[in-house]
Design an enzyme around this catalytic site. Structure first.
Site, PDB file in Angstrom:
ATOM      1  N   CYS A 148       0.823  -1.221   0.000  1.00  0.00           N
ATOM      2  CA  CYS A 148       0.000   0.000   0.000  1.00  0.00           C
ATOM      3  C   CYS A 148       0.851   1.262   0.000  1.00  0.00           C
ATOM      4  CB  CYS A 148      -0.921   0.007   1.212  1.00  0.00           C
ATOM      5  SG  CYS A 148      -1.882  -1.491   1.341  1.00  0.00           S
ATOM      6  N   HIS A 199      -4.162   6.745   1.856  1.00  0.00           N
ATOM      7  CA  HIS A 199      -4.322   5.430   1.227  1.00  0.00           C
ATOM      8  C   HIS A 199      -5.724   4.911   1.538  1.00  0.00           C
ATOM      9  CE1 HIS A 199      -4.182   1.296   0.298  1.00  0.00           C
ATOM     10  NE2 HIS A 199      -4.063   0.893   1.542  1.00  0.00           N
ATOM     11  N   ASN A 258     -10.068  -1.366  -1.581  1.00  0.00           N
ATOM     12  CA  ASN A 258      -8.642  -1.079  -1.377  1.00  0.00           C
ATOM     13  C   ASN A 258      -7.859  -1.662  -2.552  1.00  0.00           C
ATOM     14  OD1 ASN A 258      -5.957  -1.159  -0.583  1.00  0.00           O
ATOM     15  ND2 ASN A 258      -6.385  -1.745   1.529  1.00  0.00           N
TER      16      ASN A 258
HETATM   17  N1  ACO Z   1     -18.652 -10.269   6.837  1.00  0.00           N
HETATM   18  C1  ACO Z   1     -19.284 -10.546   7.977  1.00  0.00           C
HETATM   19  N2  ACO Z   1     -18.656 -10.834   9.120  1.00  0.00           N
HETATM   20  C2  ACO Z   1     -17.312 -10.812   9.093  1.00  0.00           C
HETATM   21  C3  ACO Z   1     -16.585 -10.530   7.930  1.00  0.00           C
HETATM   22  C4  ACO Z   1     -17.302 -10.254   6.767  1.00  0.00           C
HETATM   23  N3  ACO Z   1     -16.709  -9.957   5.596  1.00  0.00           N
HETATM   24  N4  ACO Z   1     -15.278 -10.577   8.227  1.00  0.00           N
HETATM   25  C5  ACO Z   1     -15.166 -10.892   9.526  1.00  0.00           C
HETATM   26  N5  ACO Z   1     -16.415 -11.027  10.050  1.00  0.00           N
HETATM   27  C6  ACO Z   1     -16.790 -11.362  11.411  1.00  0.00           C
HETATM   28  C7  ACO Z   1     -15.676 -11.999  12.193  1.00  0.00           C
HETATM   29  O1  ACO Z   1     -15.618 -13.373  11.938  1.00  0.00           O
HETATM   30  C8  ACO Z   1     -16.083 -11.688  13.605  1.00  0.00           C
HETATM   31  O2  ACO Z   1     -17.070 -12.594  13.991  1.00  0.00           O
HETATM   32  P1  ACO Z   1     -17.114 -13.154  15.519  1.00  0.00           P
HETATM   33  O3  ACO Z   1     -17.316 -11.923  16.355  1.00  0.00           O
HETATM   34  O4  ACO Z   1     -18.269 -14.081  15.480  1.00  0.00           O
HETATM   35  O5  ACO Z   1     -15.782 -13.797  15.734  1.00  0.00           O
HETATM   36  C9  ACO Z   1     -16.756 -10.315  13.490  1.00  0.00           C
HETATM   37  O6  ACO Z   1     -17.102 -10.166  12.108  1.00  0.00           O
HETATM   38  C10 ACO Z   1     -15.875  -9.189  13.912  1.00  0.00           C
HETATM   39  O7  ACO Z   1     -14.612  -9.391  13.309  1.00  0.00           O
HETATM   40  P2  ACO Z   1     -13.442  -8.439  13.558  1.00  0.00           P
HETATM   41  O8  ACO Z   1     -12.245  -8.928  12.787  1.00  0.00           O
HETATM   42  O9  ACO Z   1     -13.303  -8.197  15.015  1.00  0.00           O
HETATM   43  O10 ACO Z   1     -14.016  -7.122  12.872  1.00  0.00           O
HETATM   44  P3  ACO Z   1     -13.402  -5.716  12.854  1.00  0.00           P
HETATM   45  O11 ACO Z   1     -14.363  -4.775  13.442  1.00  0.00           O
HETATM   46  O12 ACO Z   1     -11.965  -5.684  13.316  1.00  0.00           O
HETATM   47  O13 ACO Z   1     -13.386  -5.414  11.287  1.00  0.00           O
HETATM   48  C11 ACO Z   1     -11.883  -5.318   9.442  1.00  0.00           C
HETATM   49  C12 ACO Z   1     -12.628  -6.212  10.403  1.00  0.00           C
HETATM   50  C13 ACO Z   1     -12.895  -4.558   8.602  1.00  0.00           C
HETATM   51  C14 ACO Z   1     -11.034  -6.182   8.528  1.00  0.00           C
HETATM   52  C15 ACO Z   1     -11.032  -4.320  10.252  1.00  0.00           C
HETATM   53  O14 ACO Z   1     -10.276  -4.987  11.214  1.00  0.00           O
HETATM   54  C16 ACO Z   1     -10.136  -3.509   9.377  1.00  0.00           C
HETATM   55  O15 ACO Z   1     -10.574  -2.774   8.510  1.00  0.00           O
HETATM   56  N6  ACO Z   1      -8.854  -3.579   9.619  1.00  0.00           N
HETATM   57  C17 ACO Z   1      -7.911  -2.828   8.819  1.00  0.00           C
HETATM   58  C18 ACO Z   1      -7.447  -3.712   7.771  1.00  0.00           C
HETATM   59  C19 ACO Z   1      -7.225  -3.028   6.474  1.00  0.00           C
HETATM   60  O16 ACO Z   1      -7.585  -1.904   6.206  1.00  0.00           O
HETATM   61  N7  ACO Z   1      -6.597  -3.789   5.625  1.00  0.00           N
HETATM   62  C20 ACO Z   1      -6.385  -3.330   4.321  1.00  0.00           C
HETATM   63  C21 ACO Z   1      -5.094  -3.780   3.868  1.00  0.00           C
HETATM   64  S1  ACO Z   1      -3.842  -3.048   4.726  1.00  0.00           S
HETATM   65  C22 ACO Z   1      -3.856  -1.553   4.372  1.00  0.00           C
HETATM   66  O17 ACO Z   1      -4.135  -1.200   3.280  1.00  0.00           O
HETATM   67  C23 ACO Z   1      -3.644  -0.655   5.442  1.00  0.00           C
END
Ligand code: ACO
Length: 335
Positions: free
Chosen positions: A117, A262, A292
């Site tokens: 990224c 980003h 993304n």
């Molecule tokens: N749909 C539905 N439910 C989902 C999904 C989905 N696509 N993905 C995960 N879940 C569930 C999980 O299994 C979990 O269920 P549980 O509570 O029964 O265990 C629940 O949703 C919550 O999961 P978390 O991982 O705690 O959710 P969070 O609020 O952290 O959101 C996310 C996840 C959106 C990925 C977040 O952590 C995030 O955006 N992180 C940043 C990552 C990012 O931006 N990456 C991009 C690449 S890196 C970069 O460019 C910076």
């Protein structure tokens, strides 16, 4: 020492638009979950059944648009810098494919960088240094990704699969004849202790043999992410690097006409905005439409912002990125 200025910018997106509801047909997710957590409504994917394309094909089309925008011909380009995490092949890098597809003359160097990224910020710093040194005059800087062929669309991969999209964007950079115009500052950083927090482990040169059917069956070729930790670091490192850029140049948040963070996740971008105390009109986001697109995300947003007339000559543009590695950085550019 002339700084690098943007002489042109362009982008290319594959035509297939995939909605959150489309993804909900493949895995246990919903439009509501995806929008609430990430702000993403749609993303573009290469249509592999009808028009298969690799990252270098998207990059070539984006580069053509950037060259047209700059009104520069391919034989004027004297260096290609290409950032991607999804190259067509393990080797050679994608930049040579863009060179031959675009007809950039043989002998022109083609450099691939692997900074996910943060690729565009790293590439901009490299391009600026080469232009300042006088070694190269017209540099094509590209970010391009095809994520859709490398995502796990089962429930196991749903946290990652809903985030990423395909796309490409490119800029033509050259020495600024106006001392008021061009790159003012770039910083780049990395912390390899977090390399396992967001990575694609396979195929690997550290394994013998490098690729096996069993590893593919186990899904080891899909990206893995510790979302919460990535989120936590992204919302601190991006504002930190912007503040570093402002401090180094004696500028303030108020001087920024437009920040392009980003496009990792809209919630991350909103938190970066709050931490830098920026108004809504000072920030540009388009992740809602494209997801993304990693190395393509900043130039893709910049290309759209330019098309929408969001930047005028002399405006202070700020770019900041955070991604796998972890790597991060920021740039200030006088438009
Ligand atoms: N749909 C539905 N439910 C989902 C999904 C989905 N696509 N993905 C995960 N879940 C569930 C999980 O299994 C979990 O269920 P549980 O509570 O029964 O265990 C629940 O949703 C919550 O999961 P978390 O991982 O705690 O959710 P969070 O609020 O952290 O959101 C996310 C996840 C959106 C990925 C977040 O952590 C995030 O955006 N992180 C940043 C990552 C990012 O931006 N990456 C991009 C690449 S890196 C970069 O460019 C910076």
């Amino acid at each position: 020492m002339p700084n690098a200025a943007f002489l042109g910018i362009g982008h290319y997106l594959p035509e297939k638009v995939v909605s959150n509801d489309d993804l909900a047909q493949l895995m246990d997710t919903s439009d509501e979950w995806i929008q609430q957590r990430t702000g993403i409504k749609t993303r573009h994917y290469v249509d592999f059944e009808n028009n298969p394309m690799g990252a270098s094909d998207l990059a070539t089309l984006a580069a053509k648009n950037a060259l047209d925008n700059a009104q520069i011909t391919t034989d004027e380009i004297d260096l290609i810098i290409y950032a991607t995490l999804s190259p067509d092949r393990f080797f050679p890098g994608d930049a040579v494919f863009v060179q031959s597809k675009l007809g950039i003359p043989a002998g022109v160097p083609a450099l691939d960088i692997r900074n996910q990224c943060s690729g565009f910020i790293y590439g901009l710093n490299i391009a600026n240094a080469f232009i300042q040194s006088g070694q190269y005059q017209k540099i094509l800087l590209i970010g391009s990704e095809v994520h859709s062929t490398g995502l796990d669309f089962s429930n196991k991969g749903r946290d990652v699969a809903v985030i990423f999209g395909d796309g490409a964007a490119a800029a033509v950079l050259g020495p600024s004849d106006d001392p008021e115009r061009g790159v003012v500052h770039v910083n780049m950083h990395a912390d390899g202790r977090h390399a396992d927090e967001l990575h694609c482990p396979y195929p690997s040169s550290a394994e013998m043999p490098r690729a096996t059917p069993q590893a593919i069956e186990e899904g080891r070729h899909f990206p893995l992410m510790n979302g919460k930790n990535v989120f936590k670091h992204a919302v601190s490192k991006m504002p930190e690097s912007v503040k570093e850029a402002l401090n180094a140049t004696g500028l303030t948040s108020e001087d920024i006409k437009l920040l392009i963070p980003h496009q990792a996740n809209l919630r991350i971008a909103e938190m970066v905005q709050r931490r830098l105390k920026l108004r809504d009109d000072q920030v540009f986001n388009n992740i809602q439409k494209y997801g993304n697109t990693t190395a393509a995300s900043i130039p893709l947003a910049l290309s759209e912002a330019v098309q929408e007339g969001r930047l005028e000559k002399g405006d202070l543009l700020c770019l900041t990125a955070f991604g796998a590695g972890f790597t991060w950085g920021a740039a200030l550019i006088r438009w």
